[in-house]
Write an enzyme that holds these catalytic residues in place. Structure first.
Site, PDB file in Angstrom:
ATOM      1  N   GLU A  94       0.802  -1.236   0.000  1.00  0.00           N
ATOM      2  CA  GLU A  94       0.000   0.000   0.000  1.00  0.00           C
ATOM      3  C   GLU A  94       0.829   1.278   0.000  1.00  0.00           C
ATOM      4  O   GLU A  94       1.615   1.533   0.911  1.00  0.00           O
ATOM      5  CB  GLU A  94      -0.927  -0.004   1.234  1.00  0.00           C
ATOM      6  CG  GLU A  94      -1.892   1.165   1.246  1.00  0.00           C
ATOM      7  CD  GLU A  94      -2.963   1.021   2.331  1.00  0.00           C
ATOM      8  OE1 GLU A  94      -3.087  -0.078   2.910  1.00  0.00           O
ATOM      9  OE2 GLU A  94      -3.641   2.020   2.589  1.00  0.00           O
TER      10      GLU A  94
ATOM     11  N   GLU B 173     -15.715  -1.214   1.757  1.00  0.00           N
ATOM     12  CA  GLU B 173     -14.414  -0.998   2.428  1.00  0.00           C
ATOM     13  C   GLU B 173     -13.552  -0.059   1.594  1.00  0.00           C
ATOM     14  O   GLU B 173     -12.905   0.844   2.112  1.00  0.00           O
ATOM     15  CB  GLU B 173     -13.645  -2.332   2.573  1.00  0.00           C
ATOM     16  CG  GLU B 173     -14.134  -3.242   3.679  1.00  0.00           C
ATOM     17  CD  GLU B 173     -13.284  -4.520   3.743  1.00  0.00           C
ATOM     18  OE1 GLU B 173     -13.843  -5.596   3.483  1.00  0.00           O
ATOM     19  OE2 GLU B 173     -12.082  -4.431   4.032  1.00  0.00           O
TER      20      GLU B 173
HETATM   21  C1  ISJ Z   1      -4.930  -3.289   7.720  1.00  0.00           C
HETATM   22  C2  ISJ Z   1      -4.368  -4.079   6.802  1.00  0.00           C
HETATM   23  O1  ISJ Z   1      -4.707  -4.063   5.482  1.00  0.00           O
HETATM   24  C3  ISJ Z   1      -5.718  -3.173   5.017  1.00  0.00           C
HETATM   25  C4  ISJ Z   1      -7.063  -3.809   5.065  1.00  0.00           C
HETATM   26  C5  ISJ Z   1      -7.600  -4.462   3.970  1.00  0.00           C
HETATM   27  C6  ISJ Z   1      -8.937  -5.128   4.070  1.00  0.00           C
HETATM   28  O2  ISJ Z   1      -9.539  -5.204   5.148  1.00  0.00           O
HETATM   29  O3  ISJ Z   1      -9.448  -5.646   3.060  1.00  0.00           O
HETATM   30  C7  ISJ Z   1      -6.889  -4.490   2.767  1.00  0.00           C
HETATM   31  C8  ISJ Z   1      -5.750  -3.777   2.599  1.00  0.00           C
HETATM   32  C9  ISJ Z   1      -5.351  -2.779   3.604  1.00  0.00           C
HETATM   33  O4  ISJ Z   1      -6.047  -1.613   3.365  1.00  0.00           O
HETATM   34  C10 ISJ Z   1      -3.267  -5.020   7.171  1.00  0.00           C
HETATM   35  O5  ISJ Z   1      -2.787  -5.729   6.282  1.00  0.00           O
HETATM   36  O6  ISJ Z   1      -2.874  -5.049   8.336  1.00  0.00           O
HETATM   37 MG    MG Z   2     -11.132  -6.514   4.290  1.00  0.00          MG
END
Ligand code: ISJ
Ligand code: MG
Length: 444
Positions: free
Chosen positions: A250, A294
């Site tokens: 990210e 999300e």
């Molecule tokens: C918070 C995390 O990842 C985040 C949460 C995600 C989700 O819930 O789908 C996907 C990618 C990131 O935005 C992590 O990997 O710790």
């Molecule tokens: Mg998720």
């Protein structure tokens, strides 16, 4: 002659007229592995940063100046261009939550820590350079001391070390929260009353392995690199024995002059090992309401926060970011910044995004301070580099904190309408699988 010896010669011969302000000297060099090079070095802090596109790589040693609060970051922006024509580059980051207390294992990181290194090893494309940084004031005594310190640092540079397979991680594992507490938290967050005021909170878990034999962080990161395509790689060791490593998919943002790239990366589905099945799973992810929500809450927040900072901001169509074991929903944001917007402004506006915090931000952070019973520290923080012309930050997820008595892994999941406790718990395990596959090879 070796690059560090050439730099020492050039420093010894540096004309008095050039002993002014910020000075940076560079020499071409050749290094097989930046991580092998860092592993061999004794001068700290030792920092490593590798862009997701893999065309830019940085390793740094030592510390010339440090920025440890928002005011110091903001002051960077107004600095005059140095005579040498090259801007100082600061490496470091911000904790997840500027107002949450830090547990002792995060103390060496602080809430904000950026280092202007004494020595940098930089690869841009195929070109590698060793760089020495100096900062002179007008006092002859300071100038002599600065030259002596720079030469002493260069003399400490060691030849590359051989990277080894990382030591296998043993030790009892403790989950915070455990599965039943996680269940209760997700249930609370998904009640209609709660969702009405708080549509998304990213809950997380710390998996702590008690061990006095943590693997070498550089060996570990080197072993992770080939199995984490499309990821930023970084390691931050401000004090010996305390190192954060991450393989993060990210980007928070990249700024090149007035051009900004950011993204909403949120929404997750697994991969299957089969190409056709992966395509079906990707199509399912693109169509799934919970995952789309999300993601939508992230890009809506970023675009809203860029209002006033950006003259223009465009959002791409959703696409899939494929990792070794996961696929994520991603939408890119491309913007032109207003003239006087600084990195301090951007960090304050964007971090932490609802990809790792929640929305509304203040409510989400307050909820996490009250209910999350471990210290996130720099997990989900912003890590990267700042110079006047270019700045780039990744979000510190898919990461591990290595300390003398424990290895801690972190994973989070966005909780929104439609989230189910068991499925979100499984998503945490899926997010840790690649890291654990390298840390505990037999068990994966
Ligand atoms: C918070 C995390 O990842 C985040 C949460 C995600 C989700 O819930 O789908 C996907 C990618 C990131 O935005 C992590 O990997 O710790
Ligand atoms: Mg998720």
């Amino acid at each position: 002659m070796l690059a560090h010896s050439k730099l020492i010669e050039r420093l010894t011969a540096l004309p008095a007229a050039q002993r002014q302000g910020f000075v940076r000297l560079r020499e071409a060099t050749d290094v097989t592995s930046f991580l092998g090079w860092l592993k061999a070095q004794t001068l700290g802090p030792r920092l490593y940063w590798h862009a997701r596109e893999r065309d830019r790589e940085f390793a740094t040693l030592g510390c010339l100046r440090e920025l440890t609060d928002a005011a110091a970051l903001a002051a960077l922006h107004r600095q005059p261009k140095p005579g040498a024509g090259s801007w100082p580059r600061y490496y470091g980051g911000l904790a997840f939550d500027p107002a949450a207390a830090l547990a002792p294992h995060w103390h060496s990181f602080g809430h904000c820590r950026f280092v202007l290194p004494r020595i940098e090893l930089i690869r841009l494309g195929n070109q590698i350079e060793l760089v020495i940084n100096l900062w002179f004031d007008n006092e002859p005594a300071q100038q002599e001391a600065e030259l002596a310190a720079a030469c002493a640092a260069l003399q400490q540079v060691q030849p590359e070390a051989r990277l080894l397979p990382p030591a296998v991680l043993h030790g009892t594992r403790t989950e915070t929260p455990d599965a039943s507490r996680w269940h209760a938290l997700v249930t609370t967050l998904t009640t209609p009353d709660h969702l009405a005021v708080q549509p998304k909170v990213v809950l997380a878990r710390e998996s702590r392995f008690a061990t006095t034999a943590a693997p070498n962080p550089f060996d570990l990161l080197a072993a992770l690199q080939p199995v984490t395509p499309n990821c930023f790689h970084f390691a931050f060791e401000f004090e010996p024995g305390h190192c954060l490593i991450a393989c993060s998919p990210e980007r928070l943002y990249r700024r090149a002059e007035r051009h900004l790239e950011s993204e909403a990366l949120a929404g997750t589905i697994v991969r299957s090992g089969d190409a056709d099945r992966d395509d079906q799973l990707a199509a399912q992810l693109l169509a799934d309401n919970k995952n789309r929500l999300e993601n939508r809450l992230v890009h809506a927040d970023i675009l809203q926060r860029l209002e006033g900072l950006a003259a223009r901001a465009d959002l791409s169509a959703p696409r899939i970011l494929r990792l070794r074991r996961l696929q994520h929903l991603r939408r890119d944001i491309d913007a032109d910044l207003e003239t006087d917007v600084s990195d301090a402004d951007l960090l304050a506006a964007l971090h932490p995004t609802p990809a790792v915090g929640g929305t509304p931000r203040r409510k989400a952070l307050a909820f996490l301070r009250e209910h999350e019973s471990f210290s996130r520290g720099w997990y989900a923080g912003a890590c990267g580099l700042i110079s006047d012309d270019v700045a780039e930050f990744a979000v510190a997820i898919r990461c591990a904190l290595l300390t003398p008595d424990a290895v801690r892994l972190y994973a989070g999941a966005g909780i929104v309408e439609g989230s189910e406790p068991a499925a979100e718990w499984q998503e945490l395990d899926d997010k840790l699988a690649t890291l654990l596959g390298v840390l505990q090879p037999g068990d994966a």
